[in-house]
Every structure is written in C-alpha cells, then in structure tokens.
Design a protein around this motif. Sequence first.
Motif, PDB file in Angstrom:
ATOM      1  N   SER A  29      47.281  53.844  46.804  1.00  0.00           N
ATOM      2  CA  SER A  29      46.061  53.052  46.636  1.00  0.00           C
ATOM      3  C   SER A  29      46.215  51.645  47.209  1.00  0.00           C
ATOM      4  O   SER A  29      45.284  51.117  47.819  1.00  0.00           O
ATOM      5  N   SER A  30      47.382  51.034  47.022  1.00  0.00           N
ATOM      6  CA  SER A  30      47.589  49.694  47.587  1.00  0.00           C
ATOM      7  C   SER A  30      47.591  49.744  49.111  1.00  0.00           C
ATOM      8  O   SER A  30      47.103  48.818  49.772  1.00  0.00           O
ATOM      9  N   THR A  32      45.820  51.965  50.849  1.00  0.00           N
ATOM     10  CA  THR A  32      44.412  52.154  51.183  1.00  0.00           C
ATOM     11  C   THR A  32      43.689  50.816  51.195  1.00  0.00           C
ATOM     12  O   THR A  32      42.924  50.505  52.119  1.00  0.00           O
ATOM     13  N   VAL A  33      43.932  50.012  50.160  1.00  0.00           N
ATOM     14  CA  VAL A  33      43.293  48.694  50.072  1.00  0.00           C
ATOM     15  C   VAL A  33      43.707  47.813  51.254  1.00  0.00           C
ATOM     16  O   VAL A  33      42.877  47.129  51.864  1.00  0.00           O
ATOM     17  N   VAL A  48      35.459  52.204  51.026  1.00  0.00           N
ATOM     18  CA  VAL A  48      36.585  52.842  50.336  1.00  0.00           C
ATOM     19  C   VAL A  48      36.020  53.736  49.248  1.00  0.00           C
ATOM     20  O   VAL A  48      35.333  53.257  48.334  1.00  0.00           O
ATOM     21  N   ASP A  50      37.055  56.091  46.250  1.00  0.00           N
ATOM     22  CA  ASP A  50      38.172  56.373  45.350  1.00  0.00           C
ATOM     23  C   ASP A  50      37.894  57.688  44.627  1.00  0.00           C
ATOM     24  O   ASP A  50      37.058  57.746  43.735  1.00  0.00           O
ATOM     25  N   ILE A  58      41.310  51.423  42.478  1.00  0.00           N
ATOM     26  CA  ILE A  58      40.752  50.613  43.564  1.00  0.00           C
ATOM     27  C   ILE A  58      39.872  49.469  43.041  1.00  0.00           C
ATOM     28  O   ILE A  58      39.983  48.331  43.527  1.00  0.00           O
ATOM     29  N   LEU A  62      40.572  45.486  44.066  1.00  0.00           N
ATOM     30  CA  LEU A  62      39.607  44.714  44.856  1.00  0.00           C
ATOM     31  C   LEU A  62      38.870  43.664  44.018  1.00  0.00           C
ATOM     32  O   LEU A  62      38.007  42.952  44.535  1.00  0.00           O
ATOM     33  N   CYS A  89      32.861  49.633  48.183  1.00  0.00           N
ATOM     34  CA  CYS A  89      33.711  50.510  47.378  1.00  0.00           C
ATOM     35  C   CYS A  89      32.864  51.376  46.463  1.00  0.00           C
ATOM     36  O   CYS A  89      31.850  50.930  45.919  1.00  0.00           O
ATOM     37  N   SER A  91      33.694  54.208  43.217  1.00  0.00           N
ATOM     38  CA  SER A  91      34.739  54.772  42.367  1.00  0.00           C
ATOM     39  C   SER A  91      34.123  55.227  41.056  1.00  0.00           C
ATOM     40  O   SER A  91      33.125  54.660  40.592  1.00  0.00           O
ATOM     41  N   ASP A 132      40.582  57.407  49.219  1.00  0.00           N
ATOM     42  CA  ASP A 132      41.826  57.329  48.458  1.00  0.00           C
ATOM     43  C   ASP A 132      41.894  58.503  47.495  1.00  0.00           C
ATOM     44  O   ASP A 132      40.996  58.706  46.677  1.00  0.00           O
TER      45      ASP A 132
END
Length: 289
Positions: A29-30, A32-33, A48, A50, A58, A62, A89, A91, A132
């Motif tokens: 995940s880090s 991806t960020v 992004v 998630d 995520i 962020l 984003c 999620s 992600d």
Amino acid sequence: MSHADVGQRLASIKHVVLVLSGKGGVGKSSCTVQLALSLASRGHKVGVLDIDLCGPSIPRMLGLEGQQIHQATAGWVPVFADSDKRLACMSIGFLLPNKNASVVWRGPKKNAMIKQFLADVYWGDLDYLLIDTPPGTSDEHLAAVEYLQEWNPDGAVIITTPQAVALADVKKEINFCTKVGLPLLGLIENMSGFICPHCAECTNVFSTGGGEGLAKHMDIPFLGRAPIDPNLVMLLEQDDKTVVPNVNDPDAEKIRTASIVETYQHCELSKVFADITAKLESGLEGESK
C-alpha cells in the motif's frame, strides 16, 4: 450492474495498473501511494482504488480518514487528496461507520463490492488508475481480474522485500498473473536497506538484492529498490499531510506545503520513486506503440 458498466468507466482511463504481492507486510500500500504521488507530481491525473476490503489503509496514508464519498448522477464521486484534484481515492474505508469497524464478508459479497467500485465510481478522465490489492491470490484478485480482463488492463506491478520468505510467496503471485493472463509490468524491491537519517549510512536490515534476482530469474522488468525512509513513515502516519516531516528535529519550525503531493517531494524516497515511475511509464509507452 454488468461488465459493460465496468467498460464504460474504464473508457476514460488511459492506464489501469494493479499493485500485487503474494506476501503481506511488504509495503504494498505504501508503494501504491508513492507511485500515485510520483505520477501526480509529474502532472498526471491519478486514481487509487483500494480493494483491500478487510484492511483499507490508503485513506489513512493519504490523510483522508473520516472523509465521505458522495453520490452524484454519474455515480460515486471519489475523495480527492489535493486541491488541484489530480489525486483521487476510493476505498471501503469511506463507507465504514468508523475506522475500527471490521469487514466480515464471505467471497460473494467481496466480489460484488469490487464490481461496484469498478462500475459505479465516477473517476472522470484519468491518466492512471492504480488498484491496491490485499496479499494473496484469492477472491479479490480473481474478481478484479475477471471484471477488468475484457478491457485489457495494462498489467501488474509486483512488490516484494528482499528476504527469501517473502520471495517464495511473491513467486506464487507471479504465477497467478501468468495463469490469468495479466502482464507483468515490473517488480519493486521494497524495504531494501535502512537509510540512517543522521549519518546517511545504509544498513541492509532484510538483506538486499533478492527482488532484483527474482526479477531476472522470472524475466520481469526490475523497477528498482526502495529503502526504508523514516521521514516517509512519519508523513504517512501524521494527520496533517501538509507538514514536511523531519525526524532529525521534530521540534524544528514546521515547513508547510499545499498538499501531500508536494510534501512527498521533500522525502528522500521521492527521488527513488521518481526513477521507478519513469521506468514504469517508459514500459507502458513501449507497450502502447
């Protein structure tokens, strides 16, 4: 909600990239960020998604915890991490009643949620959609690949750490990609050394070179090594993402930026991921020719 709905959403997205690893705890995940922040800093519009439904991290990374998604005529509107709306984003973390709420779902419900994310989120025009994923090769991965495959996603970026116990599981993820026909865009060796913030000496906490060796053995592009950066850890953990982290002197006068996209450029790892991102972009441009 049909596969055609997914295709309509993907029509305005130039590149769809899944971030995968067969092993948990490798910093997927880090990574991806950081890929998203690097792409956004290069002027791209990035989303992004998630789909780690049981452990959505995520939003926290962020600085978007507690934010709400909104329903518009065109669909769910993602949450933006910057005022320029270059980094969006989505999620399940935005749909839970609180950050400690658990998701206890069986496979069919997880699959339905992933399909709804792919079909109902109104991203608008994007240069990149990064997905992600949780560790492993199970429901979430199969659902994402199934719903995306008809529209030929660009492929997967594989994340590993250098030690053998991680490499063994990552090999299974690579085999999964081969079985389902998902192209392998490259491999990142994460946590490859620790850079001391005081003396800049690098210590190989988890050894080094294992990911690069695996990439050569499996004939996958090697995108680069990323060491552990205490300032990045501080940035992803702190609530205010506009404050530049300084582990050497936490009490020093704070330097502020406009958004996390700009703050990230003050971390040493941003230079590493600038090179990784450039290699990824170059590979994608080569495929499109």
